[in-house]
Design an enzyme around this catalytic site. Structure first.
Site, mmCIF file in Angstrom:
data_model
loop_
_atom_site.group_PDB
_atom_site.id
_atom_site.type_symbol
_atom_site.label_atom_id
_atom_site.label_comp_id
_atom_site.label_asym_id
_atom_site.label_seq_id
_atom_site.Cartn_x
_atom_site.Cartn_y
_atom_site.Cartn_z
ATOM 1 N N ASP A 76 3.231 4.876 1.230
ATOM 2 C CA ASP A 76 3.301 6.035 2.118
ATOM 3 C C ASP A 76 2.000 6.351 2.832
ATOM 4 O OD1 ASP A 76 1.770 6.851 -0.018
ATOM 5 O OD2 ASP A 76 3.431 7.874 -1.014
ATOM 6 N N GLU A 122 8.269 0.201 -2.868
ATOM 7 C CA GLU A 122 8.065 1.558 -3.420
ATOM 8 C C GLU A 122 8.750 2.599 -2.522
ATOM 9 O OE1 GLU A 122 4.300 4.038 -3.755
ATOM 10 O OE2 GLU A 122 4.234 3.046 -5.694
ATOM 11 N N GLU A 156 1.697 12.064 2.922
ATOM 12 C CA GLU A 156 2.469 10.925 2.382
ATOM 13 C C GLU A 156 3.970 11.196 2.324
ATOM 14 O OE1 GLU A 156 -0.317 12.173 1.062
ATOM 15 O OE2 GLU A 156 -1.768 10.527 1.083
ATOM 16 N N HIS A 194 -8.434 12.622 -5.024
ATOM 17 C CA HIS A 194 -8.665 12.326 -3.607
ATOM 18 C C HIS A 194 -7.667 12.962 -2.658
ATOM 19 C CE1 HIS A 194 -5.290 9.580 -2.823
ATOM 20 N NE2 HIS A 194 -5.421 9.212 -4.072
ATOM 21 N N ARG A 252 -5.615 14.796 0.059
ATOM 22 C CA ARG A 252 -6.018 15.642 1.189
ATOM 23 C C ARG A 252 -5.555 17.085 1.017
ATOM 24 N NH1 ARG A 252 -7.556 12.912 6.419
ATOM 25 N NH2 ARG A 252 -7.713 10.725 5.896
ATOM 26 N N HIS A 304 -13.997 8.730 -5.389
ATOM 27 C CA HIS A 304 -13.414 8.175 -4.153
ATOM 28 C C HIS A 304 -14.439 8.280 -3.022
ATOM 29 C CE1 HIS A 304 -10.538 7.796 -0.810
ATOM 30 N NE2 HIS A 304 -9.616 7.426 -1.679
HETATM 31 C C1 UD1 Z 1 -5.707 7.125 1.915
HETATM 32 C C2 UD1 Z 1 -4.214 7.423 2.138
HETATM 33 C C3 UD1 Z 1 -3.597 8.017 0.889
HETATM 34 C C4 UD1 Z 1 -3.882 7.146 -0.328
HETATM 35 C C5 UD1 Z 1 -5.378 6.913 -0.443
HETATM 36 C C6 UD1 Z 1 -5.672 5.972 -1.566
HETATM 37 C C7 UD1 Z 1 -3.451 8.082 4.352
HETATM 38 C C8 UD1 Z 1 -3.269 9.179 5.327
HETATM 39 N N1 UD1 Z 1 -4.070 8.392 3.218
HETATM 40 O O1 UD1 Z 1 -6.376 8.370 1.740
HETATM 41 O O2 UD1 Z 1 -2.194 8.105 1.062
HETATM 42 O O3 UD1 Z 1 -3.407 7.816 -1.466
HETATM 43 O O4 UD1 Z 1 -5.865 6.322 0.778
HETATM 44 O O5 UD1 Z 1 -7.011 6.002 -1.932
HETATM 45 O O6 UD1 Z 1 -3.061 6.978 4.621
HETATM 46 N N2 UD1 Z 1 -13.768 5.610 2.838
HETATM 47 C C9 UD1 Z 1 -14.823 4.723 2.777
HETATM 48 N N3 UD1 Z 1 -14.593 3.486 2.240
HETATM 49 C C10 UD1 Z 1 -13.400 3.106 1.747
HETATM 50 C C11 UD1 Z 1 -12.323 4.018 1.797
HETATM 51 C C12 UD1 Z 1 -12.534 5.256 2.364
HETATM 52 O O7 UD1 Z 1 -15.939 5.021 3.179
HETATM 53 O O8 UD1 Z 1 -13.264 1.970 1.265
HETATM 54 C C13 UD1 Z 1 -13.991 6.937 3.457
HETATM 55 C C14 UD1 Z 1 -14.164 6.867 4.978
HETATM 56 O O9 UD1 Z 1 -15.095 7.835 5.362
HETATM 57 C C15 UD1 Z 1 -12.766 7.210 5.489
HETATM 58 C C16 UD1 Z 1 -12.355 8.255 4.475
HETATM 59 O O10 UD1 Z 1 -12.851 7.770 3.217
HETATM 60 O O11 UD1 Z 1 -12.760 7.717 6.812
HETATM 61 C C17 UD1 Z 1 -10.877 8.540 4.388
HETATM 62 O O12 UD1 Z 1 -10.102 7.338 4.279
HETATM 63 P P1 UD1 Z 1 -8.513 7.411 4.612
HETATM 64 O O13 UD1 Z 1 -7.923 6.079 4.330
HETATM 65 O O14 UD1 Z 1 -8.283 8.007 5.937
HETATM 66 O O15 UD1 Z 1 -7.964 8.479 3.599
HETATM 67 P P2 UD1 Z 1 -7.936 8.517 2.032
HETATM 68 O O16 UD1 Z 1 -8.267 9.909 1.649
HETATM 69 O O17 UD1 Z 1 -8.694 7.398 1.477
HETATM 70 N N1 UDP Z 2 -8.224 2.560 -9.027
HETATM 71 C C1 UDP Z 2 -9.233 1.605 -9.036
HETATM 72 N N2 UDP Z 2 -10.527 2.041 -9.085
HETATM 73 C C2 UDP Z 2 -10.864 3.355 -9.136
HETATM 74 C C3 UDP Z 2 -9.816 4.318 -9.108
HETATM 75 C C4 UDP Z 2 -8.512 3.882 -9.056
HETATM 76 O O1 UDP Z 2 -8.981 0.399 -9.011
HETATM 77 O O2 UDP Z 2 -12.061 3.666 -9.194
HETATM 78 C C5 UDP Z 2 -6.836 2.090 -8.919
HETATM 79 C C6 UDP Z 2 -5.858 2.662 -9.915
HETATM 80 O O3 UDP Z 2 -5.769 1.854 -11.052
HETATM 81 C C7 UDP Z 2 -4.547 2.684 -9.141
HETATM 82 C C8 UDP Z 2 -5.002 2.836 -7.694
HETATM 83 O O4 UDP Z 2 -6.376 2.512 -7.660
HETATM 84 O O5 UDP Z 2 -3.864 1.444 -9.227
HETATM 85 C C9 UDP Z 2 -4.782 4.256 -7.240
HETATM 86 O O6 UDP Z 2 -5.410 4.437 -6.028
HETATM 87 P P1 UDP Z 2 -5.654 5.874 -5.409
HETATM 88 O O7 UDP Z 2 -5.702 6.894 -6.493
HETATM 89 O O8 UDP Z 2 -6.825 5.755 -4.507
HETATM 90 O O9 UDP Z 2 -4.376 6.074 -4.491
HETATM 91 P P2 UDP Z 2 -2.899 6.618 -4.770
HETATM 92 O O10 UDP Z 2 -2.290 5.828 -5.863
HETATM 93 O O11 UDP Z 2 -3.009 8.074 -5.106
HETATM 94 O O12 UDP Z 2 -2.212 6.424 -3.454
#
Ligand code: UD1
Ligand code: UDP
Length: 388
Positions: free
Chosen positions: A103, A125, A139, A220, A222, A252
């Site tokens: 999602d 999923e 999501e 993490h 939003r 995160h």
């Molecule tokens: C995203 C997904 C969320 C998922 C989560 C898993 C959307 C809208 N959100 O949220 O559904 O649960 O990922 O973790 O698709 N950033 C880094 N490096 C990284 C990753 C993120 O620097 O490797 C920082 C960046 O500043 C980026 C910000 O995190 O702009 C947000 O990343 P984004 O993918 O938009 O949202 P998440 O909160 O990570």
């Molecule tokens: N995870 C990881 N390293 C971390 C935190 C989480 O590998 O430091 C893994 C965790 O085991 C799970 C996935 O990341 O499989 C969950 O990701 P996240 O919580 O970012 O996203 P969500 O599942 O909420 O979409």
């Protein structure tokens, strides 16, 4: 005479964030093994470092990497880049099917870009619903959008399949497969069992906290930004006041998460704030933790499989199976409630034992094989209309 088809069906697997990568690498491995199917891997780079950690562990080299992440990206910015970026690759590659997972913005835009080109979409999923369009946000809307036009819906559980039926998705498009996260978890726990030194990042933290009771934390979402994150940070700080516990918290990379957590939790002796852990090291954290505090989706699935009580810092969940199994409990983001429920598990052995039962409501580790078999079957029924 008509030429007999021998070419494989090219299945483009589109993903961009950490959890999608974890839940799709077993599917890609199964596609590589399957006769007549060929995976083409498109990563959007919605995440960067956190995605790369999974690619490296899984030994995956993408065919395309759009490298779309920008610091602090907004939902509309990332979605716009995703839709046009993925669309361009679909036009060049013309796959026979697109697979998306879950999602995220990548999943929603990947599915939409395929639909715009009338390329069949398979959703891994499928059918998770909280019933509240703002929890989790965005999501819940993303997965409903994908569910409204996907050709194949791979539901992890009966509950998810029933949610799709309630939305009038035809029965013959739904298959209950289990969740591919359990396939990934089986793989990673076997790797750890063979070679424990692969959890080398967590090992020194484990040594530093020897004799303490470990609480693992991730957050993490939003919709928790603002007062929710602030309350979570203070609750963790309250728990860290106990001298029998230690908190291990891989933070995160979203800047809003770091801005909320680091000022309140930095510098505390028994709180280890870590960079995101790779999946091997995070699984080791799940193994050594007495309990998990999280707002993550994936952790709600992994913790029950490992028999670790999980307090879910959200008001709703689309994964009621963990709650029904007794391993997960919704505690919201209220500071007092989080501290009270975590303390109860730490202090009441019977309450702890009642939650610390291993259950696998999310699958048996064979989900990816079922998905490949269903895709093969789908082409055998619908394949004639596909282009050569
Ligand atoms: C995203 C997904 C969320 C998922 C989560 C898993 C959307 C809208 N959100 O949220 O559904 O649960 O990922 O973790 O698709 N950033 C880094 N490096 C990284 C990753 C993120 O620097 O490797 C920082 C960046 O500043 C980026 C910000 O995190 O702009 C947000 O990343 P984004 O993918 O938009 O949202 P998440 O909160 O990570
Ligand atoms: N995870 C990881 N390293 C971390 C935190 C989480 O590998 O430091 C893994 C965790 O085991 C799970 C996935 O990341 O499989 C969950 O990701 P996240 O919580 O970012 O996203 P969500 O599942 O909420 O979409």
């Amino acid at each position: 005479m008509a030429q007999e088809r021998t070419a494989s069906r090219r299945i483009m697997v589109v993903f961009g964030t950490r959890p999608e990568a974890i839940k799709l690498f077993p599917v890609i491995a199964a596609l590589k093994e399957a006769d007549g199917l060929e995976p083409v891997v498109l990563v959007t780079g919605q995440h960067r470092e956190m995605l790369d950690q999974v690619l490296e562990i899984a030994g995956l080299v993408p065919d395309h990497d759009l490298a779309l992440m920008q610091p602090g990206q907004s939902l509309d910015e990332i979605s716009a880049r995703l839709l046009t970026g993925i669309g361009g690759v679909l036009d060049a590659e013309k796959p026979d099917m697109v697979i998306v997972q879950g999602d995220t913005a990548t999943a929603m835009c990947g599915a939409l870009a395929a639909y715009y080109r009338k390329i069949p979409v398979a959703h891994v999923e499928a059918g998770l619903r909280s019933g509240n369009i703002y929890h989790p946000w965005p999501e819940e809307a993303n997965r409903k959008i994908i569910g409204s036009f996907a050709d194949l819906h791979f539901a992890p559980t009966d509950t998810a399949a029933n949610a799709l039926r309630r939305e009038a998705v035809a029965d013959d498009r739904i298959l209950v497969t289990g969740n591919t996260v359990i396939d990934a978890l089986h793989w990673v726990t076997a790797q750890l069992a063979d070679n424990p030194s692969r959890a080398g990042v967590i090992a020194p933290v484990e040594a530093r906290f020897a004799g303490k009771r470990i609480i693992g934390v991730t957050t993490h979402r939003r919709e928790n930004f603002g007062s929710g994150m602030d309350d979570i940070a203070h609750a963790i700080r309250d728990l860290a006041a106990r001298d029998d516990v230690a908190i291990i918290f891989p933070v995160h990379l979203n800047p809003q998460v770091r801005a909320a957590m680091l000022p309140i939790l930095g510098g505390l002796d028994n709180v280890a704030l870590l960079e995101p852990l790779d999946y091997l090291n995070f699984t080791r954290l799940l193994q050594i933790a007495e309990l998990m505090l999280t707002d993550s989706g994936g952790v709600q699935e992994e913790a029950p499989a490992l028999g670790k009580p999980v307090l879910v810092m959200r008001d709703t969940t689309e994964r009621p199976e963990g709650v029904a199994a007794g391993t997960a409990m919704l505690v919201g983001t209220d500071r007092t409630t989080i501290v009270t429920q975590a303390s109860r598990l730490l202090d009441d052995a019977a309450a702890y034992a009642a939650m610390a039962q291993a259950h696998n409501p999310f699958g048996d580790g064979q989900s990816s094989a079922r998905i490949c078999a269903a895709i093969t079957e789908w082409f055998s029924v619908n394949g004639a209309s596909q282009p050569d």
